[in-house]
Design a protein around this motif. Structure first.
Motif, PDB file in Angstrom:
ATOM      1  N   ALA A 193      51.502 123.583 -36.392  1.00  0.00           N
ATOM      2  CA  ALA A 193      53.195 123.958 -36.815  1.00  0.00           C
ATOM      3  C   ALA A 193      53.163 123.043 -37.995  1.00  0.00           C
ATOM      4  N   GLN A 194      52.395 121.989 -38.385  1.00  0.00           N
ATOM      5  CA  GLN A 194      52.878 120.935 -39.535  1.00  0.00           C
ATOM      6  C   GLN A 194      53.988 120.169 -39.312  1.00  0.00           C
ATOM      7  N   ARG A 195      54.380 119.739 -38.150  1.00  0.00           N
ATOM      8  CA  ARG A 195      55.321 119.001 -37.926  1.00  0.00           C
ATOM      9  C   ARG A 195      54.721 117.482 -37.808  1.00  0.00           C
ATOM     10  N   TYR A 196      54.289 116.998 -38.989  1.00  0.00           N
ATOM     11  CA  TYR A 196      53.828 115.824 -38.980  1.00  0.00           C
ATOM     12  C   TYR A 196      54.444 114.670 -38.594  1.00  0.00           C
ATOM     13  N   LYS A 197      56.108 114.686 -38.957  1.00  0.00           N
ATOM     14  CA  LYS A 197      56.497 113.354 -38.184  1.00  0.00           C
ATOM     15  C   LYS A 197      56.625 113.211 -36.877  1.00  0.00           C
ATOM     16  N   SER A 198      56.813 114.199 -36.053  1.00  0.00           N
ATOM     17  CA  SER A 198      56.939 114.580 -34.773  1.00  0.00           C
ATOM     18  C   SER A 198      55.633 114.138 -34.095  1.00  0.00           C
ATOM     19  N   TRP A 199      54.417 114.486 -34.978  1.00  0.00           N
ATOM     20  CA  TRP A 199      53.081 114.286 -34.187  1.00  0.00           C
ATOM     21  C   TRP A 199      52.645 112.793 -34.661  1.00  0.00           C
ATOM     22  N   VAL A 200      53.184 112.204 -35.619  1.00  0.00           N
ATOM     23  CA  VAL A 200      53.257 110.695 -35.681  1.00  0.00           C
ATOM     24  C   VAL A 200      53.836 109.968 -34.516  1.00  0.00           C
ATOM     25  N   ASP A 201      55.049 110.383 -34.441  1.00  0.00           N
ATOM     26  CA  ASP A 201      55.939 109.778 -33.408  1.00  0.00           C
ATOM     27  C   ASP A 201      55.410 109.910 -32.025  1.00  0.00           C
ATOM     28  N   LEU A 202      54.791 110.984 -31.765  1.00  0.00           N
ATOM     29  CA  LEU A 202      53.912 111.112 -30.443  1.00  0.00           C
ATOM     30  C   LEU A 202      52.837 110.276 -30.443  1.00  0.00           C
ATOM     31  N   GLN A 203      52.339 109.981 -31.469  1.00  0.00           N
ATOM     32  CA  GLN A 203      50.864 108.955 -31.324  1.00  0.00           C
ATOM     33  C   GLN A 203      51.413 107.564 -31.099  1.00  0.00           C
ATOM     34  N   ILE A 204      52.374 107.229 -31.694  1.00  0.00           N
ATOM     35  CA  ILE A 204      53.275 105.971 -31.617  1.00  0.00           C
ATOM     36  C   ILE A 204      53.763 105.746 -30.264  1.00  0.00           C
ATOM     37  N   SER A 205      54.412 106.675 -29.588  1.00  0.00           N
ATOM     38  CA  SER A 205      54.822 106.584 -28.330  1.00  0.00           C
ATOM     39  C   SER A 205      53.957 106.431 -27.145  1.00  0.00           C
ATOM     40  N   ASN A 206      52.822 107.012 -27.419  1.00  0.00           N
ATOM     41  CA  ASN A 206      51.595 107.015 -26.655  1.00  0.00           C
ATOM     42  C   ASN A 206      50.592 105.879 -26.888  1.00  0.00           C
ATOM     43  N   ARG A 207      50.994 105.039 -27.849  1.00  0.00           N
ATOM     44  CA  ARG A 207      50.144 104.152 -28.034  1.00  0.00           C
ATOM     45  C   ARG A 207      48.634 104.171 -28.540  1.00  0.00           C
ATOM     46  N   VAL A 208      48.451 105.460 -29.260  1.00  0.00           N
ATOM     47  CA  VAL A 208      47.188 105.964 -29.631  1.00  0.00           C
ATOM     48  C   VAL A 208      46.829 105.230 -30.876  1.00  0.00           C
ATOM     49  N   SER A 209      45.474 104.665 -30.986  1.00  0.00           N
ATOM     50  CA  SER A 209      45.150 103.856 -32.262  1.00  0.00           C
ATOM     51  C   SER A 209      44.709 105.184 -33.081  1.00  0.00           C
ATOM     52  N   PRO A 210      44.988 105.086 -34.281  1.00  0.00           N
ATOM     53  CA  PRO A 210      44.296 105.950 -35.515  1.00  0.00           C
ATOM     54  C   PRO A 210      42.767 106.104 -35.142  1.00  0.00           C
ATOM     55  N   LEU A 211      42.089 105.291 -34.760  1.00  0.00           N
ATOM     56  CA  LEU A 211      40.589 104.999 -34.722  1.00  0.00           C
ATOM     57  C   LEU A 211      40.264 106.218 -33.733  1.00  0.00           C
ATOM     58  N   ASN A 212      41.256 106.635 -32.507  1.00  0.00           N
ATOM     59  CA  ASN A 212      41.048 107.537 -31.649  1.00  0.00           C
ATOM     60  C   ASN A 212      41.412 108.847 -31.893  1.00  0.00           C
ATOM     61  N   LEU A 213      41.877 109.148 -33.216  1.00  0.00           N
ATOM     62  CA  LEU A 213      42.285 110.409 -33.548  1.00  0.00           C
ATOM     63  C   LEU A 213      41.255 111.189 -34.537  1.00  0.00           C
ATOM     64  N   TYR A 214      41.442 112.481 -34.499  1.00  0.00           N
ATOM     65  CA  TYR A 214      40.506 113.211 -35.424  1.00  0.00           C
ATOM     66  C   TYR A 214      40.834 112.963 -36.895  1.00  0.00           C
ATOM     67  N   ALA A 215      39.929 112.845 -37.519  1.00  0.00           N
ATOM     68  CA  ALA A 215      39.864 112.141 -39.077  1.00  0.00           C
ATOM     69  C   ALA A 215      40.642 113.556 -39.805  1.00  0.00           C
ATOM     70  N   MET A 216      40.472 114.668 -39.427  1.00  0.00           N
ATOM     71  CA  MET A 216      40.907 115.895 -40.365  1.00  0.00           C
ATOM     72  C   MET A 216      42.309 115.696 -40.034  1.00  0.00           C
ATOM     73  N   ASP A 217      42.859 115.487 -38.830  1.00  0.00           N
ATOM     74  CA  ASP A 217      44.352 115.661 -38.512  1.00  0.00           C
ATOM     75  C   ASP A 217      45.050 114.294 -39.335  1.00  0.00           C
ATOM     76  N   LEU A 218      44.313 113.087 -39.347  1.00  0.00           N
ATOM     77  CA  LEU A 218      45.084 112.190 -40.060  1.00  0.00           C
ATOM     78  C   LEU A 218      45.038 112.416 -41.621  1.00  0.00           C
ATOM     79  N   LYS A 219      43.934 113.065 -42.152  1.00  0.00           N
ATOM     80  CA  LYS A 219      43.921 113.562 -43.520  1.00  0.00           C
ATOM     81  C   LYS A 219      44.741 114.517 -43.730  1.00  0.00           C
TER      82      LYS A 219
END
Length: 534
Positions: free
Chosen positions: A427-453
């Motif tokens: 849905a391209q809700r990138y702000k909510s997506w980032v907040d979700l990763q932060i609240s779940n303490r997910v490292s960027p190294l464990n996320l898909y490169a395409m999503d980060l891009k």
């Protein structure tokens, strides 16, 4: 208690003799004698004979020959293979492990041996009897009950001896029974195929129940669930091919026997790896136009339900079956009201209705079921949760907004993390997506490169707190490898600051970071290697 220790191979020899030569009563009483400390003066003579005194009504002399157990004896009236000899062997075993565990092992071995002997006796008697009454292969003019008797006879005494036995059984059934109806006319051939599946399901129930206490129980349970799933997949393929109109016109008796057989297993309430209620409801859904027949079945269920001594599982099965007839008539609210009386609500029991709504594209009706199922989904297995979320994603696409869907995903976190994060990205809700990763303490190294891009292309500033948090967590691990990972993350973080033209902010950030952790010498070294500090 005992310092005498004989060789391991001698102990194994004695255990083998205990399994074969002693009865269970002697083994159990022998353990009690040992446990109460009645075994005294155990000694090894000439390396081959164990002597001991065992106190019972009097003190008995026990001699155990380690070379030839047949020469062993006891001064009691039994003379050999008695409780006193068993107690002495437990005393010898105590130097290796706990004798009570050996007793459990011996009990299990005796139980298995007894069952095998009983099965062999029964099978031999049955084979002798059935030779005189061998059934002929099924014929089109026979009732389904005769087909089932033939199936039972063909696989009578089938034993499970390995973890793949249920899969082998299923394949054997298909290979031997399916070809019988190869030249039958439709729809009877499809009905016969259904009965072969029902036979496999019946046997799965039997295997599952008979091996509950067996040492193979884990493998049997796993195999039962695997084959039950295969049967349900085959049932889903077969059901549309069944021409119920022709069956009612030309083979009504066969159809009646089929629905009766399915009802017998679906409504008994027993624990089973087979989804009998799904089979029952799917068949009756194909008969929804037969109003008189449906009404008769509903009345039968009401009579069964009136029994006040029903067990909870059977009462639940009857409630689900009764509610299904309300669903068939389109009265979902009445069905849900009836289902509120369930002692335990399982989400998987109602996915049938979600799928039906999906097929008919009845999105509001699907949402009503999804909302009703929400409390039970919170304790559902992950596969069931995945199915639930998949249907809700389908339904939300036909709603004016996704607010309710988002609330549900948040309420079910962290179990819905993968569904929710995927949806936010889609849905391209990138702000909510980032907040979700932060609240779940997910490292960027464990996320898909395409999503980060994708987030970077939209707004690199959104990624700053995500990387900052990851750097802090690495530093707090306080080891060299974590510091190297932190520097790696800092390199990427720096690239975002540059892209945002915030070099001054970056310099201030890295200065404060180095100052805050100035006592961590290894971190300071890694920062210097990365040329972040002088």
């Amino acid at each position: 208690m005992l310092k005498l220790q004989i060789p391991k191979n001698r102990i194994n020899y004695l255990i083998e003799r205990m399994q074969h030569d002693f009865d269970l009563a002697a083994l159990e009483t022998g353990w009690e004698f040992f446990h109460k400390g009645r075994v005294r003066d155990v000694e090894l003579l000439d390396g081959v004979e164990v002597h001991a005194d065992v106190r019972g009504k009097q003190t008995y002399k026990v001699t155990i020959d380690l070379d030839s157990f047949a020469k062993s004896n006891c001064s009691c009236s039994l003379g050999a293979c008695c409780k006193h000899m068993a107690a002495t062997i437990y005393a010898l075993y105590a130097s290796y492990a706990r004798p009570e565990l050996l007793l459990q092992q011996l009990r299990q071995a005796k139980l298995v041996k007894k069952r095998q002997q009983s099965a062999r006796t029964t099978a031999t008697a049955a084979r002798t009897e059935k030779k005189l009454d061998r059934l002929e292969p099924p014929k089109p003019d026979q009732p389904p009950a005769a087909w089932q008797r033939y199936f039972d006879q063909q696989f009578y005494g089938y034993a499970l001896t390995q973890q793949n036995s249920i899969e082998l059984f299923y394949n054997a059934v298909k290979d031997s029974l399916m070809p019988i109806a190869a030249d039958w006319d439709e729809p009877l051939r499809s009905l016969y195929t259904l009965h072969v599946l029902l036979f496999v399901m019946r046997k799965i129930d039997q295997f599952y129940a008979d091996t509950k206490s067996s040492y193979l129980s884990y493998y049997i349970e796993t195999g039962s669930k695997t084959v039950a799933k295969q049967c349900m997949e085959r049932f889903a393929e077969l059901l549309p091919a069944l021409n119920f109109a022709e069956l009612l016109e030309e083979h009504e008796r066969a159809l009646n026997e089929t629905t009766a057989l399915v009802g017998e297993f679906a409504l008994d309430g027993k624990e089973s790896p087979v989804e009998w209620l799904l089979v029952y409801r799917s068949i009756w859904w194909r008969l929804e136009n037969q109003r008189q027949r449906v009404e008769q079945e509903r009345k039968r269920l009401e009579l069964l339900r009136a029994n006040e001594t029903l067990m909870p599982r059977k009462r639940d099965a009857l409630l689900i079956a009764l509610a299904h007839f309300d669903v068939m008539q389109g009265d979902d609210q009445k069905a849900m009201s009836l289902l509120e009386q369930l002692s335990r609500r399982e989400a998987k029991d109602f996915f049938l209705y979600l799928h039906r709504c999906y097929e008919l594209q009845q999105w509001n009706r699907m949402l009503a079921w999804l909302r009703w199922l929400l409390p039970s989904v919170q304790r559902a297995q992950q596969e069931e949760l995945r199915t639930f979320c998949t249907y809700w994603m389908e339904a939300v696409g036909h709603q004016p907004d996704d607010g309710e869907w988002v609330d549900v995903m948040i309420a079910l976190l962290p179990r819905t993390y993968y569904f929710y994060t995927s949806y936010l990205m889609k849905a391209q809700r990138y702000k909510s997506w980032v907040d979700l990763q932060i609240s779940n303490r997910v490292s960027p190294l464990n996320l898909y490169a395409m999503d980060l891009k994708a987030v970077e292309s939209s707004d690199p500033a959104l990624l700053l707190p995500l990387y900052t948090q990851a750097v802090e967590r690495c530093i707090n691990e306080k080891n060299r490898n974590a510091y190297k990972t932190a520097v790696k993350l800092l390199k990427k973080l720096h690239s975002y600051y540059k892209k945002l033209d915030k070099e001054n902010a970056w310099e201030e950030y890295i200065y404060r970071l180095a100052t805050r952790y100035s006592r961590l010498r290894a971190l300071q070294e890694e920062l210097r290697k990365g040329k972040w500090i002088p």
